[in-house]
Design a protein around this motif. Structure first.
Motif, PDB file in Angstrom:
ATOM      1  N   ALA A  23       0.562  -1.241   0.127  1.00 34.35           N
ATOM      2  CA  ALA A  23      -0.010  -0.026  -0.008  1.00 34.35           C
ATOM      3  C   ALA A  23       0.923   1.293   0.019  1.00 34.35           C
ATOM      4  O   ALA A  23       0.413   2.321  -0.548  1.00 34.35           O
ATOM      5  N   ALA A  24       1.883   1.199   0.765  1.00 34.44           N
ATOM      6  CA  ALA A  24       2.743   2.406   0.740  1.00 34.44           C
ATOM      7  C   ALA A  24       3.450   2.731  -0.507  1.00 34.44           C
ATOM      8  O   ALA A  24       3.255   3.931  -1.128  1.00 34.44           O
ATOM      9  N   THR A  25       3.991   1.836  -1.170  1.00 35.58           N
ATOM     10  CA  THR A  25       4.358   1.693  -2.522  1.00 35.58           C
ATOM     11  C   THR A  25       3.330   2.309  -3.496  1.00 35.58           C
ATOM     12  O   THR A  25       3.783   3.147  -4.466  1.00 35.58           O
ATOM     13  N   ARG A  26       2.199   1.981  -3.523  1.00 33.90           N
ATOM     14  CA  ARG A  26       1.047   2.323  -4.505  1.00 33.90           C
ATOM     15  C   ARG A  26       0.634   3.528  -3.944  1.00 33.90           C
ATOM     16  O   ARG A  26       0.555   4.451  -5.014  1.00 33.90           O
ATOM     17  N   SER A  27       0.697   3.847  -2.798  1.00 34.57           N
ATOM     18  CA  SER A  27       0.367   5.378  -2.559  1.00 34.57           C
ATOM     19  C   SER A  27       1.649   6.338  -3.104  1.00 34.57           C
ATOM     20  O   SER A  27       1.108   7.509  -3.799  1.00 34.57           O
ATOM     21  N   LEU A  28       2.650   5.964  -3.135  1.00 34.30           N
ATOM     22  CA  LEU A  28       3.752   6.948  -3.921  1.00 34.30           C
ATOM     23  C   LEU A  28       3.393   6.629  -5.200  1.00 34.30           C
ATOM     24  O   LEU A  28       3.826   7.860  -5.921  1.00 34.30           O
ATOM     25  N   TYR A  29       2.991   5.477  -5.886  1.00 35.37           N
ATOM     26  CA  TYR A  29       2.835   5.885  -7.444  1.00 35.37           C
ATOM     27  C   TYR A  29       1.725   6.588  -7.673  1.00 35.37           C
ATOM     28  O   TYR A  29       1.771   7.200  -8.741  1.00 35.37           O
ATOM     29  N   GLN A  30       0.600   6.404  -6.899  1.00 33.97           N
ATOM     30  CA  GLN A  30      -0.512   7.301  -7.191  1.00 33.97           C
ATOM     31  C   GLN A  30      -0.058   8.965  -6.968  1.00 33.97           C
ATOM     32  O   GLN A  30      -0.566   9.662  -7.796  1.00 33.97           O
ATOM     33  N   PHE A  31       0.748   9.147  -6.049  1.00 38.48           N
ATOM     34  CA  PHE A  31       1.137  10.405  -6.008  1.00 38.48           C
ATOM     35  C   PHE A  31       2.039  10.941  -7.234  1.00 38.48           C
ATOM     36  O   PHE A  31       1.697  12.023  -7.701  1.00 38.48           O
ATOM     37  N   ASN A  32       2.900  10.095  -7.764  1.00 42.00           N
ATOM     38  CA  ASN A  32       3.703  10.351  -9.003  1.00 42.00           C
ATOM     39  C   ASN A  32       2.567  10.548 -10.140  1.00 42.00           C
ATOM     40  O   ASN A  32       3.125  11.431 -10.813  1.00 42.00           O
ATOM     41  N   LYS A  33       1.684   9.692 -10.154  1.00 42.43           N
ATOM     42  CA  LYS A  33       0.810   9.799 -11.194  1.00 42.43           C
ATOM     43  C   LYS A  33       0.097  10.921 -11.236  1.00 42.43           C
ATOM     44  O   LYS A  33      -0.235  11.588 -12.407  1.00 42.43           O
ATOM     45  N   GLY A  34      -0.156  11.583 -10.019  1.00 44.19           N
ATOM     46  CA  GLY A  34      -1.005  12.767 -10.118  1.00 44.19           C
ATOM     47  C   GLY A  34      -0.459  14.117 -10.212  1.00 44.19           C
ATOM     48  O   GLY A  34      -0.859  15.110  -9.998  1.00 44.19           O
ATOM     49  N   VAL A  35       1.108  13.990 -10.163  1.00 45.35           N
ATOM     50  CA  VAL A  35       1.709  15.028 -10.289  1.00 45.35           C
ATOM     51  C   VAL A  35       1.646  16.105 -11.473  1.00 45.35           C
ATOM     52  O   VAL A  35       1.303  17.274 -11.458  1.00 45.35           O
ATOM     53  N   SER A  36       1.419  15.618 -12.718  1.00 45.54           N
ATOM     54  CA  SER A  36       1.127  16.284 -13.725  1.00 45.54           C
ATOM     55  C   SER A  36       0.318  15.563 -14.769  1.00 45.54           C
ATOM     56  O   SER A  36       0.252  14.304 -14.748  1.00 45.54           O
ATOM     57  N   GLY A  37      -0.484  16.161 -15.662  1.00 45.08           N
ATOM     58  CA  GLY A  37      -0.927  15.155 -16.849  1.00 45.08           C
ATOM     59  C   GLY A  37       0.016  15.279 -17.866  1.00 45.08           C
ATOM     60  O   GLY A  37      -0.136  14.233 -18.933  1.00 45.08           O
ATOM     61  N   ASP A  38       1.184  15.598 -17.881  1.00 51.93           N
ATOM     62  CA  ASP A  38       2.233  15.400 -18.839  1.00 51.93           C
ATOM     63  C   ASP A  38       3.117  14.421 -18.661  1.00 51.93           C
ATOM     64  O   ASP A  38       3.534  14.370 -17.444  1.00 51.93           O
ATOM     65  N   LYS A  39       3.068  13.469 -19.515  1.00 47.58           N
ATOM     66  CA  LYS A  39       3.888  12.209 -19.352  1.00 47.58           C
ATOM     67  C   LYS A  39       5.400  12.420 -18.870  1.00 47.58           C
ATOM     68  O   LYS A  39       5.918  11.793 -18.301  1.00 47.58           O
ATOM     69  N   TRP A  40       5.913  13.500 -19.562  1.00 48.62           N
ATOM     70  CA  TRP A  40       7.490  13.928 -19.373  1.00 48.62           C
ATOM     71  C   TRP A  40       7.430  14.434 -18.145  1.00 48.62           C
ATOM     72  O   TRP A  40       8.503  14.086 -17.550  1.00 48.62           O
ATOM     73  N   VAL A  41       6.441  15.272 -17.287  1.00 46.41           N
ATOM     74  CA  VAL A  41       6.687  15.638 -16.005  1.00 46.41           C
ATOM     75  C   VAL A  41       6.441  14.665 -15.132  1.00 46.41           C
ATOM     76  O   VAL A  41       7.253  14.417 -13.921  1.00 46.41           O
ATOM     77  N   ARG A  42       5.859  13.554 -15.187  1.00 49.19           N
ATOM     78  CA  ARG A  42       5.433  12.425 -14.588  1.00 49.19           C
ATOM     79  C   ARG A  42       6.721  11.500 -14.610  1.00 49.19           C
ATOM     80  O   ARG A  42       7.192  10.938 -13.474  1.00 49.19           O
ATOM     81  N   TRP A  43       7.334  11.388 -15.667  1.00 52.15           N
ATOM     82  CA  TRP A  43       8.621  10.594 -15.661  1.00 52.15           C
ATOM     83  C   TRP A  43       9.813  11.255 -15.149  1.00 52.15           C
ATOM     84  O   TRP A  43      10.529  10.585 -14.406  1.00 52.15           O
ATOM     85  N   LEU A  44       9.995  12.630 -15.213  1.00 51.76           N
ATOM     86  CA  LEU A  44      11.049  13.471 -14.343  1.00 51.76           C
ATOM     87  C   LEU A  44      10.918  13.260 -12.930  1.00 51.76           C
ATOM     88  O   LEU A  44      11.735  12.794 -12.062  1.00 51.76           O
ATOM     89  N   ALA A  45       9.478  13.194 -12.253  1.00 51.26           N
ATOM     90  CA  ALA A  45       9.219  13.033 -11.023  1.00 51.26           C
ATOM     91  C   ALA A  45       9.532  11.782 -10.527  1.00 51.26           C
ATOM     92  O   ALA A  45      10.102  11.590  -9.568  1.00 51.26           O
TER      93      ALA A  45
END
Length: 183
Positions: A23-45
């Motif tokens: 659950a903690a790893t999935r929470s971090l993933y969900q945070f990363n996924k919600g950083v931006s709608g731009d795939k490049w920004v998500r990749w940099l995060a």
């Protein structure tokens, strides 16, 4: 000390019968996924969180602490899905829109003033109105068939071979279901 920690971690990971929900790893993933709608920004995060090493620490915490608590206690203290429900607007064939609210085991479908609730109850799937009146229930039948029971108790059985012939894409299955409903 570091070597002892690595050996204990390896033993804990290889001897544990609990896979866990991470659950903690999935929470971090969900945070990363919600950083931006731009795939490049998500990749940099993602890259930054990997270099930090946030993902590695979260996975280690899950493996050694949170999944163990989940195994022995029955629930994970970190609920990755505790955030607000996922909402999606979809365009229907008649041009109107419906709002789908995913709440885990429940999917609420809102269209205008009509609300339908699709809920998993054990091994069954129940469709009800917003006020809780059951419209139908689906359950697994014999030999991979699906049984659909309406509010009056009438049972419609869809055999496994019929399901297999329905198709693989959502459009094919929808066309098959509409054709079957017309019969």
């Amino acid at each position: 000390m570091r070597r002892v920690l690595l050996v204990l971690s390896a033993i804990a990971l290889t001897q544990s019968a609990c896979f866990g929900s991470f659950a903690a790893t999935r929470s971090l993933y969900q945070f990363n996924k919600g950083v931006s709608g731009d795939k490049w920004v998500r990749w940099l995060a993602f890259l930054g969180l990997t270099i930090i090493p946030a993902y590695q620490l979260f996975a280690l915490g899950d493996a050694l602490i949170f999944n163990s608590i989940e195994f022995w206690g029955g629930s994970n203290p970190i609920n990755a899905d505790a955030s607000e429900p996922r909402v999606r607007e979809v365009m229907l064939a008649d041009g109107s829109t419906a709002r789908l609210v995913d709440e885990g085991d429940t999917l609420r479908i809102e269209q205008g003033d009509q609300v339908l609730v699709l809920q998993r109850v054990g091994t069954e799937l129940t469709l009800a109105t917003g006020d809780g009146t059951v419209i139908s229930t689906m359950r697994e039948g014999q030999g991979g068939a699906v049984e659909v029971v309406d509010a009056e108790g009438n049972v419609d059985v869809v055999r496994a071979d019929e399901l297999a012939a329905a198709g693989e894409t959502p459009a094919q299955v929808t066309a098959w279901a509409l054709a079957r409903a017309g019969n």
